[in-house]
Design a protein around this motif. Sequence first.
Motif, PDB file in Angstrom:
ATOM      1  N   PHE A 213       0.838  -1.287   0.129  1.00  0.00           N
ATOM      2  CA  PHE A 213       0.110  -0.088  -0.092  1.00  0.00           C
ATOM      3  C   PHE A 213       0.859   1.291   0.068  1.00  0.00           C
ATOM      4  O   PHE A 213       0.648   2.103  -0.979  1.00  0.00           O
ATOM      5  N   TYR A 214       1.681   1.392   0.950  1.00  0.00           N
ATOM      6  CA  TYR A 214       2.560   2.695   1.098  1.00  0.00           C
ATOM      7  C   TYR A 214       3.407   2.640   0.027  1.00  0.00           C
ATOM      8  O   TYR A 214       3.756   3.837  -0.532  1.00  0.00           O
ATOM      9  N   ARG A 215       4.093   1.550  -0.531  1.00  0.00           N
ATOM     10  CA  ARG A 215       5.119   1.739  -1.499  1.00  0.00           C
ATOM     11  C   ARG A 215       4.140   2.114  -3.037  1.00  0.00           C
ATOM     12  O   ARG A 215       4.662   2.878  -3.559  1.00  0.00           O
ATOM     13  N   HIS A 216       3.377   1.622  -3.138  1.00  0.00           N
ATOM     14  CA  HIS A 216       2.293   1.949  -4.351  1.00  0.00           C
ATOM     15  C   HIS A 216       2.095   3.659  -4.219  1.00  0.00           C
ATOM     16  O   HIS A 216       1.946   4.158  -5.392  1.00  0.00           O
ATOM     17  N   LEU A 217       2.085   4.277  -2.944  1.00  0.00           N
ATOM     18  CA  LEU A 217       1.802   5.653  -2.707  1.00  0.00           C
ATOM     19  C   LEU A 217       2.980   6.447  -3.021  1.00  0.00           C
ATOM     20  O   LEU A 217       2.848   7.707  -2.817  1.00  0.00           O
ATOM     21  N   GLY A 218       4.189   5.720  -3.068  1.00  0.00           N
ATOM     22  CA  GLY A 218       5.764   6.579  -3.193  1.00  0.00           C
ATOM     23  C   GLY A 218       6.190   6.585  -1.978  1.00  0.00           C
ATOM     24  O   GLY A 218       7.210   7.256  -1.992  1.00  0.00           O
ATOM     25  N   TRP A 219       5.876   5.898  -1.097  1.00  0.00           N
ATOM     26  CA  TRP A 219       6.770   5.691   0.118  1.00  0.00           C
ATOM     27  C   TRP A 219       7.923   4.775  -0.033  1.00  0.00           C
ATOM     28  O   TRP A 219       7.724   3.996  -0.910  1.00  0.00           O
ATOM     29  N   THR A 220       9.049   5.143   0.301  1.00  0.00           N
ATOM     30  CA  THR A 220      10.229   4.385   0.110  1.00  0.00           C
ATOM     31  C   THR A 220      10.993   3.945   1.488  1.00  0.00           C
ATOM     32  O   THR A 220      10.844   4.554   2.586  1.00  0.00           O
ATOM     33  N   SER A 221      11.801   2.939   1.464  1.00  0.00           N
ATOM     34  CA  SER A 221      12.376   2.343   2.549  1.00  0.00           C
ATOM     35  C   SER A 221      13.731   3.207   2.902  1.00  0.00           C
ATOM     36  O   SER A 221      14.417   3.817   1.979  1.00  0.00           O
ATOM     37  N   THR A 222      13.781   3.381   4.184  1.00  0.00           N
ATOM     38  CA  THR A 222      15.105   3.991   4.565  1.00  0.00           C
ATOM     39  C   THR A 222      16.097   3.006   4.906  1.00  0.00           C
ATOM     40  O   THR A 222      17.137   3.354   5.346  1.00  0.00           O
ATOM     41  N   GLY A 223      15.669   1.834   4.816  1.00  0.00           N
ATOM     42  CA  GLY A 223      16.678   0.636   5.191  1.00  0.00           C
ATOM     43  C   GLY A 223      16.864   0.485   6.651  1.00  0.00           C
ATOM     44  O   GLY A 223      17.881   0.047   7.019  1.00  0.00           O
ATOM     45  N   THR A 224      15.969   1.194   7.434  1.00  0.00           N
ATOM     46  CA  THR A 224      16.059   1.133   9.041  1.00  0.00           C
ATOM     47  C   THR A 224      15.013   0.544   9.508  1.00  0.00           C
ATOM     48  O   THR A 224      13.758   0.622   8.857  1.00  0.00           O
ATOM     49  N   PHE A 225      14.993   0.077  10.688  1.00  0.00           N
ATOM     50  CA  PHE A 225      13.885  -0.601  11.503  1.00  0.00           C
ATOM     51  C   PHE A 225      13.667   0.132  12.934  1.00  0.00           C
ATOM     52  O   PHE A 225      14.671   0.371  13.364  1.00  0.00           O
ATOM     53  N   ASP A 226      12.322   0.088  13.304  1.00  0.00           N
ATOM     54  CA  ASP A 226      12.364   0.585  14.698  1.00  0.00           C
ATOM     55  C   ASP A 226      12.274  -0.418  15.560  1.00  0.00           C
ATOM     56  O   ASP A 226      12.666  -1.692  15.352  1.00  0.00           O
ATOM     57  N   HIS A 227      12.135  -0.274  16.948  1.00  0.00           N
ATOM     58  CA  HIS A 227      12.269  -1.209  18.192  1.00  0.00           C
ATOM     59  C   HIS A 227      11.192  -2.524  17.972  1.00  0.00           C
ATOM     60  O   HIS A 227      11.328  -3.458  18.607  1.00  0.00           O
ATOM     61  N   ARG A 228      10.267  -2.378  17.181  1.00  0.00           N
ATOM     62  CA  ARG A 228       9.475  -3.665  16.824  1.00  0.00           C
ATOM     63  C   ARG A 228       9.812  -4.351  15.626  1.00  0.00           C
ATOM     64  O   ARG A 228       8.770  -5.099  15.241  1.00  0.00           O
ATOM     65  N   ASP A 229      10.895  -4.068  15.065  1.00  0.00           N
ATOM     66  CA  ASP A 229      11.461  -4.604  13.918  1.00  0.00           C
ATOM     67  C   ASP A 229      10.533  -4.173  12.564  1.00  0.00           C
ATOM     68  O   ASP A 229      10.293  -5.021  11.483  1.00  0.00           O
ATOM     69  N   ASP A 230       9.584  -3.059  12.734  1.00  0.00           N
ATOM     70  CA  ASP A 230       8.939  -2.615  11.788  1.00  0.00           C
ATOM     71  C   ASP A 230       9.983  -1.645  10.966  1.00  0.00           C
ATOM     72  O   ASP A 230      10.540  -1.136  11.402  1.00  0.00           O
ATOM     73  N   GLU A 231       9.592  -1.603   9.480  1.00  0.00           N
ATOM     74  CA  GLU A 231      10.567  -0.996   8.447  1.00  0.00           C
ATOM     75  C   GLU A 231      10.173   0.645   8.656  1.00  0.00           C
ATOM     76  O   GLU A 231       9.071   0.970   8.719  1.00  0.00           O
ATOM     77  N   ILE A 232      11.043   1.117   8.567  1.00  0.00           N
ATOM     78  CA  ILE A 232      10.618   2.804   8.546  1.00  0.00           C
ATOM     79  C   ILE A 232      10.659   3.110   6.828  1.00  0.00           C
ATOM     80  O   ILE A 232      11.657   3.045   6.217  1.00  0.00           O
ATOM     81  N   LEU A 233       9.646   3.749   6.456  1.00  0.00           N
ATOM     82  CA  LEU A 233       9.491   4.336   5.336  1.00  0.00           C
ATOM     83  C   LEU A 233       9.447   5.737   5.193  1.00  0.00           C
ATOM     84  O   LEU A 233       8.914   6.325   6.195  1.00  0.00           O
ATOM     85  N   GLU A 234       9.768   6.441   4.194  1.00  0.00           N
ATOM     86  CA  GLU A 234       9.746   7.962   4.133  1.00  0.00           C
ATOM     87  C   GLU A 234       8.820   8.464   2.749  1.00  0.00           C
ATOM     88  O   GLU A 234       8.962   7.715   1.853  1.00  0.00           O
ATOM     89  N   TYR A 235       8.547   9.597   3.101  1.00  0.00           N
ATOM     90  CA  TYR A 235       7.910  10.173   1.823  1.00  0.00           C
ATOM     91  C   TYR A 235       8.360  11.661   1.847  1.00  0.00           C
ATOM     92  O   TYR A 235       8.152  12.294   2.742  1.00  0.00           O
ATOM     93  N   ARG A 236       9.027  11.865   0.724  1.00  0.00           N
ATOM     94  CA  ARG A 236       9.472  13.361   0.213  1.00  0.00           C
ATOM     95  C   ARG A 236       8.373  14.311  -0.249  1.00  0.00           C
ATOM     96  O   ARG A 236       7.845  13.633  -1.118  1.00  0.00           O
ATOM     97  N   LEU A 237       8.159  15.311   0.533  1.00  0.00           N
ATOM     98  CA  LEU A 237       7.203  16.229  -0.144  1.00  0.00           C
ATOM     99  C   LEU A 237       7.681  17.209  -1.001  1.00  0.00           C
ATOM    100  O   LEU A 237       8.730  17.741  -1.119  1.00  0.00           O
ATOM    101  N   ALA A 238       6.957  17.409  -2.168  1.00  0.00           N
ATOM    102  CA  ALA A 238       7.671  18.542  -3.101  1.00  0.00           C
ATOM    103  C   ALA A 238       7.677  19.874  -2.688  1.00  0.00           C
ATOM    104  O   ALA A 238       6.629  20.240  -1.872  1.00  0.00           O
TER     105      ALA A 238
END
Length: 150
Positions: free
Chosen positions: A125-150
Motif C-alpha cells: 500500500f505505502y510503496r504504491h503511493l510513493g513511500w520508500t524504505s529508509t533501510g532502517t527498522f524501529d524497536h518492533r522490527d517494523d521498517e521505516i518508510l519515508e515520503y518526500r514532499l515536493a
Amino acid sequence: MTIAYRRAVPEDTPACVVLRGRTRENAFSVERLAEAGVTLESWQAGIADGSLPGHVATEADEIIGYCFGERETGEIAVLALLPDHENKGVGRTLLNLVVADFRELGFARLFLSCSPDPAVRSYGFYRHLGWTSTGTFDHRDDEILEYRLA
C-alpha cells in the motif's frame, strides 16, 4: 452509502480506539494500545492540543477509518480502516489528507513504520503511493518508510 471525510475531534477518540481493535491486520486492543502508551485520554489530549492532527472517514455517522500524524516529528502514527471498507480508496484519501496537513506545516519529509513482510497489505500500500524504505527498522522490527514532499 456516502463516505464523508473531516478533521478528527477529541470526541472521536472512543470510536477510534474501538475501530483500532477491529482492523484486519495489525489490530490493537485497548490493552495493547495502553502498553504502547496510547490511552483514550492521551489520544484525546493530542487531538485537542493539535499535537496529533488527523482525519476520520465516516459513513452514516459511523467512523470507518482514520489517519493521524505526530505534528512534532512528521510521523504518520496510524492509519486504520474497517475491513469492509478496504480497497475503496478510503485509506489513500485519509493518508493524503494528513500528508496535505503536514505539507502546510512545512514538512519536507514524512515517515512511518510498517511491516517489512510483503504479504502484509501495508507493505504494498505505502510503496504504491510513493513511500520508500529508509533501510532502517524501529524497536518492533517494523521498517521505516519515508515520503518526500515536493
